[in-house]
Design a protein around this motif. Structure first.
Motif, PDB file in Angstrom:
ATOM      1  N   TYR A  54      -5.720  23.407  63.146  1.00 23.18           N
ATOM      2  CA  TYR A  54      -5.844  24.494  62.181  1.00 23.18           C
ATOM      3  C   TYR A  54      -4.898  25.647  62.552  1.00 23.18           C
ATOM      4  O   TYR A  54      -4.649  25.892  63.730  1.00 23.18           O
ATOM      5  CB  TYR A  54      -7.271  25.056  62.193  1.00 23.18           C
ATOM      6  CG  TYR A  54      -8.370  24.035  62.007  1.00 23.18           C
ATOM      7  CD1 TYR A  54      -8.824  23.272  63.087  1.00 23.18           C
ATOM      8  CD2 TYR A  54      -8.963  23.834  60.767  1.00 23.18           C
ATOM      9  CE1 TYR A  54      -9.827  22.348  62.929  1.00 23.18           C
ATOM     10  CE2 TYR A  54      -9.973  22.903  60.603  1.00 23.18           C
ATOM     11  CZ  TYR A  54     -10.399  22.161  61.687  1.00 23.18           C
ATOM     12  OH  TYR A  54     -11.400  21.238  61.519  1.00 23.18           O
ATOM     13  N   TYR A  87      -4.865  29.773  61.754  1.00 27.52           N
ATOM     14  CA  TYR A  87      -5.526  30.960  61.213  1.00 27.52           C
ATOM     15  C   TYR A  87      -4.643  32.175  61.468  1.00 27.52           C
ATOM     16  O   TYR A  87      -3.852  32.206  62.403  1.00 27.52           O
ATOM     17  CB  TYR A  87      -6.853  31.226  61.922  1.00 27.52           C
ATOM     18  CG  TYR A  87      -7.962  30.234  61.663  1.00 27.52           C
ATOM     19  CD1 TYR A  87      -8.093  29.080  62.444  1.00 27.52           C
ATOM     20  CD2 TYR A  87      -8.901  30.458  60.659  1.00 27.52           C
ATOM     21  CE1 TYR A  87      -9.118  28.179  62.218  1.00 27.52           C
ATOM     22  CE2 TYR A  87      -9.932  29.557  60.432  1.00 27.52           C
ATOM     23  CZ  TYR A  87     -10.034  28.426  61.223  1.00 27.52           C
ATOM     24  OH  TYR A  87     -11.057  27.536  60.998  1.00 27.52           O
ATOM     25  N   GLN A 129      -5.265  36.458  61.976  1.00 22.61           N
ATOM     26  CA  GLN A 129      -6.300  37.462  62.202  1.00 22.61           C
ATOM     27  C   GLN A 129      -5.743  38.837  61.910  1.00 22.61           C
ATOM     28  O   GLN A 129      -4.750  39.258  62.508  1.00 22.61           O
ATOM     29  CB  GLN A 129      -6.811  37.412  63.645  1.00 22.61           C
ATOM     30  CG  GLN A 129      -7.956  38.390  63.872  1.00 22.61           C
ATOM     31  CD  GLN A 129      -8.511  38.311  65.273  1.00 22.61           C
ATOM     32  OE1 GLN A 129      -7.818  37.961  66.228  1.00 22.61           O
ATOM     33  NE2 GLN A 129      -9.800  38.618  65.407  1.00 22.61           N
ATOM     34  N   GLY A 183     -10.231  43.847  59.748  1.00 23.38           N
ATOM     35  CA  GLY A 183     -11.018  43.910  58.515  1.00 23.38           C
ATOM     36  C   GLY A 183     -11.171  42.592  57.790  1.00 23.38           C
ATOM     37  O   GLY A 183     -11.952  42.480  56.843  1.00 23.38           O
ATOM     38  N   HIS A 184     -10.409  41.574  58.230  1.00 21.10           N
ATOM     39  CA  HIS A 184     -10.477  40.275  57.551  1.00 21.10           C
ATOM     40  C   HIS A 184     -11.006  39.165  58.440  1.00 21.10           C
ATOM     41  O   HIS A 184     -11.252  38.066  57.978  1.00 21.10           O
ATOM     42  CB  HIS A 184      -9.102  39.865  57.028  1.00 21.10           C
ATOM     43  CG  HIS A 184      -8.627  40.677  55.869  1.00 21.10           C
ATOM     44  ND1 HIS A 184      -9.082  40.494  54.573  1.00 21.10           N
ATOM     45  CD2 HIS A 184      -7.756  41.701  55.802  1.00 21.10           C
ATOM     46  CE1 HIS A 184      -8.491  41.359  53.776  1.00 21.10           C
ATOM     47  NE2 HIS A 184      -7.687  42.111  54.491  1.00 21.10           N
ATOM     48  N   GLY A 185     -11.152  39.412  59.701  1.00 20.28           N
ATOM     49  CA  GLY A 185     -11.547  38.326  60.577  1.00 20.28           C
ATOM     50  C   GLY A 185     -10.464  37.280  60.647  1.00 20.28           C
ATOM     51  O   GLY A 185      -9.270  37.581  60.606  1.00 20.28           O
ATOM     52  N   LEU A 186     -10.870  36.027  60.722  1.00 21.33           N
ATOM     53  CA  LEU A 186      -9.936  34.910  60.817  1.00 21.33           C
ATOM     54  C   LEU A 186      -9.880  34.184  59.474  1.00 21.33           C
ATOM     55  O   LEU A 186     -10.914  33.779  58.944  1.00 21.33           O
ATOM     56  CB  LEU A 186     -10.386  33.935  61.906  1.00 21.33           C
ATOM     57  CG  LEU A 186     -10.135  34.458  63.302  1.00 21.33           C
ATOM     58  CD1 LEU A 186     -11.327  34.206  64.197  1.00 21.33           C
ATOM     59  CD2 LEU A 186      -8.897  33.801  63.890  1.00 21.33           C
ATOM     60  N   LEU A 221      -8.084  31.035  57.191  1.00 17.32           N
ATOM     61  CA  LEU A 221      -7.460  29.732  57.354  1.00 17.32           C
ATOM     62  C   LEU A 221      -6.220  29.602  56.476  1.00 17.32           C
ATOM     63  O   LEU A 221      -6.292  29.785  55.271  1.00 17.32           O
ATOM     64  CB  LEU A 221      -8.477  28.632  57.005  1.00 17.32           C
ATOM     65  CG  LEU A 221      -8.021  27.195  57.165  1.00 17.32           C
ATOM     66  CD1 LEU A 221      -7.733  26.879  58.618  1.00 17.32           C
ATOM     67  CD2 LEU A 221      -9.094  26.258  56.612  1.00 17.32           C
ATOM     68  N   LYS A 247      -3.826  22.571  52.507  1.00 14.56           N
ATOM     69  CA  LYS A 247      -3.841  24.024  52.301  1.00 14.56           C
ATOM     70  C   LYS A 247      -5.210  24.591  52.634  1.00 14.56           C
ATOM     71  O   LYS A 247      -6.238  24.022  52.261  1.00 14.56           O
ATOM     72  CB  LYS A 247      -3.481  24.349  50.843  1.00 14.56           C
ATOM     73  CG  LYS A 247      -2.046  24.026  50.503  1.00 14.56           C
ATOM     74  CD  LYS A 247      -1.749  24.395  49.062  1.00 14.56           C
ATOM     75  CE  LYS A 247      -0.284  24.078  48.736  1.00 14.56           C
ATOM     76  NZ  LYS A 247       0.052  24.395  47.334  1.00 14.56           N
ATOM     77  N   GLY A 248      -5.183  25.738  53.327  1.00 12.83           N
ATOM     78  CA  GLY A 248      -6.411  26.461  53.592  1.00 12.83           C
ATOM     79  C   GLY A 248      -6.663  27.495  52.513  1.00 12.83           C
ATOM     80  O   GLY A 248      -6.336  27.287  51.349  1.00 12.83           O
ATOM     81  N   ASP A 249      -7.199  28.629  52.909  1.00 10.53           N
ATOM     82  CA  ASP A 249      -7.586  29.652  51.948  1.00 10.53           C
ATOM     83  C   ASP A 249      -6.436  30.590  51.569  1.00 10.53           C
ATOM     84  O   ASP A 249      -6.431  31.158  50.480  1.00 10.53           O
ATOM     85  CB  ASP A 249      -8.741  30.481  52.523  1.00 10.53           C
ATOM     86  CG  ASP A 249      -9.967  29.624  52.747  1.00 10.53           C
ATOM     87  OD1 ASP A 249     -10.608  29.752  53.803  1.00 10.53           O
ATOM     88  OD2 ASP A 249     -10.285  28.809  51.850  1.00 10.53           O
ATOM     89  N   PHE A 273      -3.495  32.238  65.168  1.00 12.53           N
ATOM     90  CA  PHE A 273      -4.212  31.387  66.111  1.00 12.53           C
ATOM     91  C   PHE A 273      -4.168  29.948  65.640  1.00 12.53           C
ATOM     92  O   PHE A 273      -4.438  29.649  64.475  1.00 12.53           O
ATOM     93  CB  PHE A 273      -5.674  31.823  66.240  1.00 12.53           C
ATOM     94  CG  PHE A 273      -5.868  33.059  67.052  1.00 12.53           C
ATOM     95  CD1 PHE A 273      -5.941  34.304  66.442  1.00 12.53           C
ATOM     96  CD2 PHE A 273      -5.986  32.986  68.434  1.00 12.53           C
ATOM     97  CE1 PHE A 273      -6.127  35.455  67.194  1.00 12.53           C
ATOM     98  CE2 PHE A 273      -6.167  34.133  69.193  1.00 12.53           C
ATOM     99  CZ  PHE A 273      -6.230  35.364  68.566  1.00 12.53           C
ATOM    100  N   PHE A 317      -9.603  27.278  70.472  1.00 17.22           N
ATOM    101  CA  PHE A 317      -8.466  28.091  70.059  1.00 17.22           C
ATOM    102  C   PHE A 317      -7.390  28.179  71.132  1.00 17.22           C
ATOM    103  O   PHE A 317      -7.658  28.138  72.333  1.00 17.22           O
ATOM    104  CB  PHE A 317      -8.930  29.521  69.751  1.00 17.22           C
ATOM    105  CG  PHE A 317      -9.572  29.660  68.402  1.00 17.22           C
ATOM    106  CD1 PHE A 317     -10.945  29.549  68.266  1.00 17.22           C
ATOM    107  CD2 PHE A 317      -8.805  29.899  67.268  1.00 17.22           C
ATOM    108  CE1 PHE A 317     -11.549  29.676  67.025  1.00 17.22           C
ATOM    109  CE2 PHE A 317      -9.392  30.032  66.020  1.00 17.22           C
ATOM    110  CZ  PHE A 317     -10.771  29.911  65.897  1.00 17.22           C
ATOM    111  N   GLU A 335      -4.174  30.744  72.569  1.00 14.66           N
ATOM    112  CA  GLU A 335      -4.196  32.137  73.004  1.00 14.66           C
ATOM    113  C   GLU A 335      -3.670  33.111  71.954  1.00 14.66           C
ATOM    114  O   GLU A 335      -3.752  34.314  72.143  1.00 14.66           O
ATOM    115  CB  GLU A 335      -3.365  32.284  74.289  1.00 14.66           C
ATOM    116  CG  GLU A 335      -3.968  31.559  75.481  1.00 14.66           C
ATOM    117  CD  GLU A 335      -5.281  32.186  75.882  1.00 14.66           C
ATOM    118  OE1 GLU A 335      -6.304  31.473  75.847  1.00 14.66           O
ATOM    119  OE2 GLU A 335      -5.297  33.381  76.228  1.00 14.66           O
TER     120      GLU A 335
END
Lengths: 112, 110
Positions: free
Chosen positions: A33, A35, A37, A40-43, A45, A57-59, A90, A103, A105
């Protein structure tokens, strides 16, 4: 313990340039995966893969491509980098869907 | 909307105290994972949960799929517990299924 390594760890790129973020995992996991970061949005995809040759495709895939040439390697490609892609990226792997996620680093990208 | 909502967004603890973090789900979560991002930015997996509870040292986590929430309890907080805690839920099948909350930032002070 799963070993997920990313490179480069830090990168400054110019707007319109091409950026490739690389990820390698040594635990023979099927799923990988990417991601990003942001505060305000977190992680979120971007792309993921079920195995060599597979990319999904992710989000938030717009502006990104992915490549899974082998079980171990999964790359994220920014063909035309934009300042909005400044973020921390990440990579993660899991044996299969729904399994524990491991994950790397992180790779800090700044697009100027 | 927020499919995985974490609360509180920030938490200050004194060493030796106890606290609880919570995730509420507006999706039909089937499994939950908790992660700690340390001040250096590394993400570490703490728990993988199907409905039920797990304990690891001073950390204990529970996942109730019927009531759509998960909790993470920190007992006897230590300085090294500082960081941002993320929960992530899997909803159904598929490799894209992990949805992350926006995190709870925990600061432990002496």
């Amino acid at each position: 313990e799963a070993a997920v390594t990313q490179s480069p760890r830090n990168k400054v790129a110019v707007t319109g340039g091409k950026v490739t973020l690389s990820c390698n995992q040594t635990n023979n996991h099927n799923n990988m995966y990417w991601y990003r970061q942001d505060t305000g949005h977190g992680l979120r995809l971007i792309h993921y893969s079920y195995g060599a040759g597979s990319t999904e495709k992710g989000d938030i895939p717009d502006g990104y491509k992915a490549s899974r040439p082998s079980q171990e390697n999964f790359s994220l490609i920014l063909e035309l980098a934009t300042p909005s892609q400044t973020s921390v990226y990440f990579c993660a792997s899991a044996q299969n869907s729904g399994n524990t996620l491991y994950f790397g680093e992180g790779s800090r990208l700044i697009v100027v | 909307g927020d499919k995985v909502k974490q609360s509180p967004s920030a938490l200050s603890l004194q060493e030796g105290t106890n606290s609880a973090l919570r995730c509420n789900f507006s999706i039909a979560a089937t499994t939950v994972q908790w992660f700690l991002q340390n001040p250096r930015g590394s993400l570490m997996n703490l728990f993988y949960l199907v409905p039920g509870t797990k304990e690891n040292g001073r950390l204990k986590s529970a996942f109730d799929s019927k009531e759509s929430y998960s909790t993470l309890h920190i007992r006897d907080a230590q300085l090294e517990d500082s960081g941002t805690y993320f929960c992530a839920a899997e909803a159904g099948q598929g490799g894209r299924a992990l949805i992350f909350g926006t995190g709870t930032t925990v600061s432990v002070s002496p």
